[in-house]
Design a protein around this motif. Sequence first.
Motif, PDB file in Angstrom:
ATOM      1  N   THR A 171       2.798  -9.163   1.049  1.00 18.51           N
ATOM      2  CA  THR A 171       3.051  -7.599   1.128  1.00 18.51           C
ATOM      3  C   THR A 171       4.312  -7.358   0.723  1.00 18.51           C
ATOM      4  OG1 THR A 171       1.850  -7.520   3.311  1.00 18.51           O
ATOM      5  CG2 THR A 171       3.097  -5.871   2.528  1.00 18.51           C
TER       6      THR A 171
ATOM      7  N   ASN B  90       6.995  -4.331  -0.153  1.00 16.56           N
ATOM      8  CA  ASN B  90       7.318  -3.282   0.227  1.00 16.56           C
ATOM      9  C   ASN B  90       8.587  -2.672  -0.638  1.00 16.56           C
ATOM     10  OD1 ASN B  90       7.119  -0.736   2.288  1.00 16.56           O
ATOM     11  ND2 ASN B  90       8.991  -1.785   2.761  1.00 16.56           N
TER      12      ASN B  90
ATOM     13  N   PHE C 251       6.277 -11.228   3.526  1.00 12.40           N
ATOM     14  CA  PHE C 251       6.547  -9.801   3.251  1.00 12.40           C
ATOM     15  C   PHE C 251       7.654  -9.748   2.650  1.00 12.40           C
ATOM     16  CE2 PHE C 251       8.448  -5.817   4.547  1.00 12.40           C
ATOM     17  CZ  PHE C 251       7.675  -4.858   4.666  1.00 12.40           C
TER      18      PHE C 251
ATOM     19  N   PHE D 168       3.871  -5.693  10.034  1.00 16.61           N
ATOM     20  CA  PHE D 168       3.474  -7.049   9.260  1.00 16.61           C
ATOM     21  C   PHE D 168       3.572  -7.904  10.490  1.00 16.61           C
ATOM     22  CE2 PHE D 168       5.458 -10.968   7.705  1.00 16.61           C
ATOM     23  CZ  PHE D 168       4.442 -11.502   6.837  1.00 16.61           C
TER      24      PHE D 168
END
Length: 283
Positions: free
Chosen positions: A246, A248, A216, A272
Amino acid sequence: MEFIDFQKNDENIYELEGYGIATLDVAYDTKSDKNKLDIYLPTIKQEKYPVIIFIHGGGYVKSDKRRHTANVLNALQLGYAVVGLNYRLAPEAVYPAFLEDCLKGLTFLGQHADQYKIDKDKMILWGETHGALLACQLGIKHHRTENYSIVGVISFYAPIDLHELHFRQAKAGKLSQVDGFFMDELTFGAQGNELLEKLKMANPLPAITGDEPAFFLNHGTLDDEIPIDFTHTFAKALQVKGVSCTVNIVEGGKHGMDYYASQERNEPVMTFIKETFEIGVEV
């Protein structure tokens, strides 16, 4: 949750009112007084707890395991354990001592998992800035050993390429200094070409194999210390190898964990964490 003052219960065991129990300053090595960690267990009762290990930033020269932990400790409410990990800092030590300390801390947790009621096969690393780089290096190069398994890595604006960061700062005349020393020289114990080679070797991206855990990557558009393209480059390197990633990007996000402490900005991270622990890892 807001950070709760510790209520002392035993010599090094404290209560976080309504949230859990903290065992503070557990020594995982004897090289330095910095070789300590804090273990937080939630009030939710389980046989063993998936655990989030927080690695602080600070450029390898400052900060501490209890700084910026408020939003990390939100995970207690989800039934997860949290660990704050300290490591030696410059000038007491130079790289790769910081990474070696973190590895020793993870190994200690795995070897003492039953004692502290944590699940050694469900670990997530969460780091910020230079701590995020350490978390990413561990997640890429040391994510699974006989003692533990890392199933996810949370990176807040990692300076993933220290060589490139050094080059950009030098070009702009903004090389960071500490007590009259250039920070990279202090933290790597080298100068000139030797320093540049060591900075290159700290970049974990060439070591990505595709076997890594989920990542993440969090970065704000107004981060004025770590270029946001570092995170985009990192994401691409993971995706090319088929690693779950991921990204962000926070519009208006600044450099510093405090900016992300609100529930709205912290929710994607908690999502997450929940999803990653539910998937787990085959061992």
